[in-house]
Design a protein around this motif. Sequence first.
Motif, PDB file in Angstrom:
ATOM      1  N   MET A 106       0.839  -1.205   0.000  1.00 27.38           N
ATOM      2  CA  MET A 106       0.000   0.000   0.000  1.00 27.38           C
ATOM      3  C   MET A 106       0.869   1.247   0.000  1.00 27.38           C
ATOM      4  O   MET A 106       1.902   1.296   0.680  1.00 27.38           O
TER       5      MET A 106
ATOM      6  N   PHE B  95       0.399   5.748   0.107  1.00 25.03           N
ATOM      7  CA  PHE B  95      -0.558   6.774   0.496  1.00 25.03           C
ATOM      8  C   PHE B  95      -0.142   8.143  -0.022  1.00 25.03           C
ATOM      9  O   PHE B  95       1.013   8.363  -0.374  1.00 25.03           O
TER      10      PHE B  95
ATOM     11  N   ASP C  31       0.390  10.971   1.489  1.00 23.23           N
ATOM     12  CA  ASP C  31       1.490  11.674   2.171  1.00 23.23           C
ATOM     13  C   ASP C  31       2.581  10.710   2.633  1.00 23.23           C
ATOM     14  O   ASP C  31       3.241  10.933   3.649  1.00 23.23           O
TER      15      ASP C  31
ATOM     16  N   LEU D 228       3.769   8.616   4.416  1.00 23.13           N
ATOM     17  CA  LEU D 228       3.858   7.947   5.727  1.00 23.13           C
ATOM     18  C   LEU D 228       5.199   7.231   5.925  1.00 23.13           C
ATOM     19  O   LEU D 228       5.236   6.047   6.266  1.00 23.13           O
ATOM     20  N   LEU D 229       6.261   7.983   5.717  1.00 20.40           N
ATOM     21  CA  LEU D 229       7.591   7.423   5.974  1.00 20.40           C
ATOM     22  C   LEU D 229       7.998   7.734   7.411  1.00 20.40           C
ATOM     23  O   LEU D 229       7.464   8.659   8.030  1.00 20.40           O
ATOM     24  N   PHE D 230       8.926   6.972   7.887  1.00 15.92           N
ATOM     25  CA  PHE D 230       9.530   7.304   9.179  1.00 15.92           C
ATOM     26  C   PHE D 230      10.680   8.282   8.898  1.00 15.92           C
ATOM     27  O   PHE D 230      11.707   7.898   8.351  1.00 15.92           O
ATOM     28  N   GLU D 231      10.445   9.526   9.250  1.00 19.09           N
ATOM     29  CA  GLU D 231      11.368  10.603   8.874  1.00 19.09           C
ATOM     30  C   GLU D 231      12.767  10.405   9.459  1.00 19.09           C
ATOM     31  O   GLU D 231      13.736  10.960   8.952  1.00 19.09           O
TER      32      GLU D 231
ATOM     33  N   ARG E  84       9.002   0.407  -0.476  1.00 17.53           N
ATOM     34  CA  ARG E  84       8.604  -0.226   0.783  1.00 17.53           C
ATOM     35  C   ARG E  84       7.417  -1.176   0.555  1.00 17.53           C
ATOM     36  O   ARG E  84       7.409  -2.309   1.042  1.00 17.53           O
ATOM     37  N   ALA E  85       6.444  -0.675  -0.212  1.00 16.24           N
ATOM     38  CA  ALA E  85       5.234  -1.476  -0.447  1.00 16.24           C
ATOM     39  C   ALA E  85       5.553  -2.762  -1.201  1.00 16.24           C
ATOM     40  O   ALA E  85       4.899  -3.790  -1.003  1.00 16.24           O
TER      41      ALA E  85
END
Lengths: 437, 232
Positions: B86, B88, B90, B92-95, B154-155
């Motif tokens: 999935m 999205f 925005d 949704l990464l871990f900054e 990542r997905a």
Amino acid sequence: MMAVWNALPALWQDIVVMLLLLAPSVVLGGVVLRGFAPWPLVRAILWRFRGASVLFVALIAISVGMGIGLLAQERGLRQGTAQAADKFDLVIAAPGSEITVMMASVFLQPSDMALLDGVTYNEIANAPNVAVAAPLAFGDSYGAAPVIGTTAAFASYLAEGHITGRMWATSSEALAGTLVPLDIGDSFTPAHGHGDGADAGAHGGAQLTITGRLAPTGTPWDRAILVPVETVWEVHGLANGHAPERGAQIGPPFDPAYFPGTPAVVVRSDALWANYALRSDFTRDRETMAFFPGAVLAQLYQVLGNIREIMSLLVLVTQMLVTAAVLLGLFILSRLFRRQIALLRALGAPARFVFAVVWSFGAALLLAGAVLGLGTGIGAASVLSRVVSARTDIVITAPLGWAELHFLAGFISVTLILSLVPAVMVLRQPVVPSLRS
Amino acid sequence: MGPSLSIAGLEVRDPRGRVLLSVPALDVPSGALVGVEGPSGAGKSTLLFALAGLVAARGHVRWGAQDILALGSERRAAFRRETIGMIFQDFLLFEELSAADNAALSALFHPRKARAGLRARARENLTRLGLSGTGARNVTSFSGGERQRVAIARAMASNAPVLLADEPTASLDRAAADRLIDDLVTFVRRTGTTLIAVSHDPRLIARMDRVLRITDGTVSGDTTPNTAEGAQ
């Protein structure tokens, strides 16, 4: 089972208790983290909320440090006072408060006390098995140092024979405790009284010279100046304990007719059992009271033990409140990264992994706080020990003991178990609203 | 080949019982690129979340032989882990993590023996998406387009045959969005991945094999854009 436990050496018992207290957190950690590697995420979350994390760790550290510091300090105080009373096997005084006499004779706290006469003193000194019977004479000082009159035998016994220089030989000579700011050869005039109310000119004619310095004893006597008991009597214009024809004599035996009186006699006997016999012999209605300072201290500890329990309870309640605040904070913080948590679920992370991340975040804060608190507690106990030592001259050391380690282990286990709660609450949050928020 | 999608009698309601989405029947073959468009609040994202088994729903959403709605919460998660990626709007990464660590995020909760393979695939995906040599960089230094590429990597790190995308270009400027569309479409076509993308972006929609229009919680249109790419 109890027999096996009782057969274990104390060290092993402490180790076993420590392991038992830590076991829940180890088992919990193993179960929660099994099969996962959440640390990169935990580090990321810690870094993102570094300000709040530092605050939480500091709160936990202060709370834990306070508990450890108090525990260690209380034990150090007990050991220090017990050690200070170690040389005072038996004290005989006029009837009154044992605590007052103990505070005056062992801890050199000025106090008005009734006096024992020369007949009584001689009876004590001549009793079977008495090795040392030292009359004490208080009332004078030099600067912050109390000037105590006693016998050479007791001064030597107090320093275990370790005297730099030499013992006094005349009534114008004195020994300095290890912390007294006078050197051998220095002269001084004792003042009448103590502290701000001391009268420096009351004994104007007396000029005493330091001939020796006592080895450290770790007691308030380290700050005292010891003089022949005859000197104290003489500077107060009293008879010096000896008939005029033997007026230059220093030390026992004393002539009861010329004995001005002593507030307390410190007795050391040849054998332990003899102390009990002497205590019995000199415990007399309206005449004398005899007591073991160690036993009086033990009674005090018993009373203080209740206070200690109350303090421990207060510390525990404080820690529970801090822990509750931290856990609540964890939950609030976890609300801030609920989108990332929801993302993990969307990517297929097992609930147990999400649970492990949130729990590990809390566990990392709690463990860091606990470890830092250990250091803080040791530091606080050390500082407190120095302050109390400086004020009382009782050498107090408060090293880390098993009680503190047990306390820490218990704290870690309880809080790690409690931090399951925010982890469960985070897990119950719905995924889609969090993703959309 | 990944699983085909077969929906039957799908219905999602809100807590008050109001129907948010109703799809009586829908089939998507494996490897298809499907765009989902429609006005805001029509139920596009709800459809996507239902396909991923993230919402409570009635009916059947079958990926191959597996009806995801018939699974419990943890088995749905396991299914997503293996089958569905999935992305999205925005990202949704871990900054605080590097691009490589973000791309290999799922390695943290996969079995130990699978972790090395996942990390290698994440690095490979980053390279395929034009981010070679940037794996060690922290994603805070990345542009929006680069971040979305990391999210795609990542997905797809677990080799999922299905990619669900929720407004993947909405946070990007036009040029970045165009580049991302090119890379995304190239990537999924090369890997044979089924792509279902909710989007308002006509240029992304135009690159799909098939476009579903959702209006008031129902599929009101099912068309095939007239593009050479879609006919291939």
